[in-house]
Design a protein around this motif. Structure first.
Motif, PDB file in Angstrom:
ATOM      1  N   GLY A 175       0.783  -1.228   0.000  1.00 20.41           N
ATOM      2  CA  GLY A 175       0.000   0.000   0.000  1.00 20.41           C
ATOM      3  C   GLY A 175       0.814   1.276   0.000  1.00 20.41           C
ATOM      4  N   ALA A 176       2.131   1.166  -0.017  1.00 23.30           N
ATOM      5  CA  ALA A 176       2.967   2.372  -0.037  1.00 23.30           C
ATOM      6  C   ALA A 176       2.815   3.112  -1.368  1.00 23.30           C
ATOM      7  N   THR A 177       2.743   2.361  -2.461  1.00 20.23           N
ATOM      8  CA  THR A 177       2.528   2.935  -3.797  1.00 20.23           C
ATOM      9  C   THR A 177       1.580   2.008  -4.547  1.00 20.23           C
ATOM     10  N   ARG A 178       1.223   2.419  -5.739  1.00 23.45           N
ATOM     11  CA  ARG A 178       0.385   1.583  -6.592  1.00 23.45           C
ATOM     12  C   ARG A 178       1.233   1.021  -7.719  1.00 23.45           C
ATOM     13  N   ALA A 179       1.065  -0.269  -7.984  1.00 18.61           N
ATOM     14  CA  ALA A 179       1.744  -0.881  -9.128  1.00 18.61           C
ATOM     15  C   ALA A 179       1.079  -0.426 -10.421  1.00 18.61           C
ATOM     16  N   ARG A 180      -0.164  -0.039 -10.316  1.00 16.93           N
ATOM     17  CA  ARG A 180      -0.921   0.460 -11.463  1.00 16.93           C
ATOM     18  C   ARG A 180      -1.825   1.581 -10.964  1.00 16.93           C
ATOM     19  N   HIS A 181      -1.841   2.712 -11.668  1.00 16.75           N
ATOM     20  CA  HIS A 181      -2.713   3.824 -11.303  1.00 16.75           C
ATOM     21  C   HIS A 181      -4.170   3.435 -11.494  1.00 16.75           C
ATOM     22  N   TYR A 182      -5.057   4.175 -10.852  1.00 12.06           N
ATOM     23  CA  TYR A 182      -6.481   3.924 -11.051  1.00 12.06           C
ATOM     24  C   TYR A 182      -6.813   4.028 -12.529  1.00 12.06           C
ATOM     25  N   ARG A 183      -7.537   3.036 -13.000  1.00 14.29           N
ATOM     26  CA  ARG A 183      -7.975   3.026 -14.391  1.00 14.29           C
ATOM     27  C   ARG A 183      -9.471   2.716 -14.394  1.00 14.29           C
ATOM     28  N   PRO A 184     -10.187   3.201 -15.371  1.00 16.47           N
ATOM     29  CA  PRO A 184     -11.611   2.865 -15.444  1.00 16.47           C
ATOM     30  C   PRO A 184     -11.788   1.360 -15.542  1.00 16.47           C
ATOM     31  N   GLN A 185     -12.756   0.839 -14.798  1.00 20.66           N
ATOM     32  CA  GLN A 185     -13.085  -0.584 -14.821  1.00 20.66           C
ATOM     33  C   GLN A 185     -14.479  -0.681 -15.448  1.00 20.66           C
ATOM     34  N   CYS A 186     -14.504  -0.824 -16.769  1.00 22.93           N
ATOM     35  CA  CYS A 186     -15.772  -0.736 -17.491  1.00 22.93           C
ATOM     36  C   CYS A 186     -16.609  -2.007 -17.403  1.00 22.93           C
ATOM     37  N   THR A 187     -16.115  -3.072 -16.777  1.00 24.24           N
ATOM     38  CA  THR A 187     -16.920  -4.295 -16.671  1.00 24.24           C
ATOM     39  C   THR A 187     -17.829  -4.286 -15.443  1.00 24.24           C
ATOM     40  N   ILE A 188     -17.687  -3.291 -14.576  1.00 25.40           N
ATOM     41  CA  ILE A 188     -18.593  -3.152 -13.433  1.00 25.40           C
ATOM     42  C   ILE A 188     -19.505  -1.962 -13.701  1.00 25.40           C
ATOM     43  N   ARG A 189     -20.798  -2.223 -13.783  1.00 25.48           N
ATOM     44  CA  ARG A 189     -21.788  -1.163 -14.003  1.00 25.48           C
ATOM     45  C   ARG A 189     -22.617  -1.047 -12.739  1.00 25.48           C
ATOM     46  N   THR A 190     -22.602   0.121 -12.127  1.00 20.98           N
ATOM     47  CA  THR A 190     -23.303   0.344 -10.870  1.00 20.98           C
ATOM     48  C   THR A 190     -23.579   1.832 -10.725  1.00 20.98           C
ATOM     49  N   PRO A 191     -24.511   2.200  -9.862  1.00 19.15           N
ATOM     50  CA  PRO A 191     -24.658   3.632  -9.590  1.00 19.15           C
ATOM     51  C   PRO A 191     -23.332   4.204  -9.077  1.00 19.15           C
ATOM     52  N   ILE A 192     -23.160   5.508  -9.201  1.00 19.59           N
ATOM     53  CA  ILE A 192     -21.919   6.153  -8.796  1.00 19.59           C
ATOM     54  C   ILE A 192     -21.957   6.404  -7.288  1.00 19.59           C
ATOM     55  N   PHE A 193     -21.555   5.396  -6.530  1.00 17.98           N
ATOM     56  CA  PHE A 193     -21.435   5.529  -5.081  1.00 17.98           C
ATOM     57  C   PHE A 193     -20.511   4.454  -4.561  1.00 17.98           C
ATOM     58  N   GLN A 194     -20.372   4.365  -3.265  1.00 17.38           N
ATOM     59  CA  GLN A 194     -19.429   3.436  -2.651  1.00 17.38           C
ATOM     60  C   GLN A 194     -19.696   1.995  -3.045  1.00 17.38           C
ATOM     61  N   GLY A 195     -18.677   1.182  -2.926  1.00 21.61           N
ATOM     62  CA  GLY A 195     -18.795  -0.239  -3.175  1.00 21.61           C
ATOM     63  C   GLY A 195     -17.963  -0.981  -2.140  1.00 21.61           C
ATOM     64  N   SER A 196     -18.059  -2.280  -2.134  1.00 16.74           N
ATOM     65  CA  SER A 196     -17.296  -3.079  -1.186  1.00 16.74           C
ATOM     66  C   SER A 196     -16.638  -4.234  -1.922  1.00 16.74           C
ATOM     67  N   LEU A 197     -15.508  -4.676  -1.409  1.00 14.43           N
ATOM     68  CA  LEU A 197     -14.750  -5.770  -2.004  1.00 14.43           C
ATOM     69  C   LEU A 197     -14.490  -6.841  -0.966  1.00 14.43           C
ATOM     70  N   LEU A 198     -14.425  -8.083  -1.440  1.00 15.98           N
ATOM     71  CA  LEU A 198     -14.119  -9.194  -0.555  1.00 15.98           C
ATOM     72  C   LEU A 198     -13.404 -10.267  -1.368  1.00 15.98           C
ATOM     73  N   THR A 199     -12.302 -10.784  -0.829  1.00 16.65           N
ATOM     74  CA  THR A 199     -11.606 -11.902  -1.446  1.00 16.65           C
ATOM     75  C   THR A 199     -12.020 -13.167  -0.720  1.00 16.65           C
ATOM     76  N   LEU A 200     -12.531 -14.147  -1.471  1.00 19.34           N
ATOM     77  CA  LEU A 200     -12.929 -15.423  -0.883  1.00 19.34           C
ATOM     78  C   LEU A 200     -11.714 -16.333  -0.709  1.00 19.34           C
ATOM     79  N   ALA A 201     -11.854 -17.357   0.109  1.00 17.82           N
ATOM     80  CA  ALA A 201     -10.747 -18.275   0.396  1.00 17.82           C
ATOM     81  C   ALA A 201     -10.203 -18.939  -0.867  1.00 17.82           C
ATOM     82  N   ASP A 202     -11.059 -19.129  -1.881  1.00 20.47           N
ATOM     83  CA  ASP A 202     -10.600 -19.754  -3.115  1.00 20.47           C
ATOM     84  C   ASP A 202      -9.989 -18.760  -4.098  1.00 20.47           C
TER      85      ASP A 202
END
Length: 176
Positions: A144-171
């Motif tokens: 988290g000190a730096t980014r390996a890649r800058h923020y880029r548009p992620q056009c495969t996620i379509r949602t209203p423009i507001f917060q979202g949440s992320l979770l990595t599953l055990a698999d």
């Protein structure tokens, strides 16, 4: 007006009781930032690699406007990470993205630790008239000190423009 203050609290009994809040504003708020918010959502703890044990929390802010702008424009939004290597006693600002160019306009940052235990994946609100989609994402491979890649548009996620949440599953699957 008083500057917004940022605090951390601890629980040693799974949230039954909480210690007194400790202010960490001077450690995690950049000079000149106006709006500031942690999250929304949760942070993560790295479990592998050279930064194992590091706590990383997503946050967002806004930069001062250019002369003549009223400062309410989304183009002044930005995201950053804060992290602690000592169990949350001290904090510092990590990867920061503030690009007042009207293109990606990062805000409401969320993150998850990927299945390898040391790579962070971040996703944020993307307010842009010129980019497809309304989420942007980035990756950090150095705790988290730096980014390996800058923020880029992620056009495969379509949602209203507001917060979202992320979770990595055990698999290893990633949920948005």
């Amino acid at each position: 007006a008083a500057a917004r203050r940022i605090y951390v609290q601890r629980s040693a009994d799974d949230g039954v009781t909480w210690a007194t809040a400790v202010e960490i504003t001077s450690q995690v708020r950049g000079t000149g930032w106006r709006w500031y918010a942690t999250g929304p959502g949760h942070g993560g703890v790295l479990t592998a690699g050279p930064h194992a044990g590091r706590i990383v929390v997503p946050a967002n802010h806004s930069k001062p406007p250019a002369s003549g702008d009223d400062g309410t424009e989304a183009k002044y939004s930005g995201c950053h990470l804060i992290y602690s290597d000592d169990g949350g006693l001290t904090w510092q600002i990590g990867a920061t993205s503030s690009n007042p160019n009207g293109d990606v306009n990062e805000g409401e940052n969320s993150l998850t630790v990927l299945g390898d235990g040391e790579t962070l994946y971040a996703s944020c609100r993307c307010e842009s008239d010129s980019q497809p989609g309304n989420r942007a994402d980035a990756v950090s491979a150095d705790g988290g000190a730096t980014r390996a890649r800058h923020y880029r548009p992620q056009c495969t996620i379509r949602t209203p423009i507001f917060q979202g949440s992320l979770l990595t599953l055990a698999d290893g699957r990633l949920l948005y």
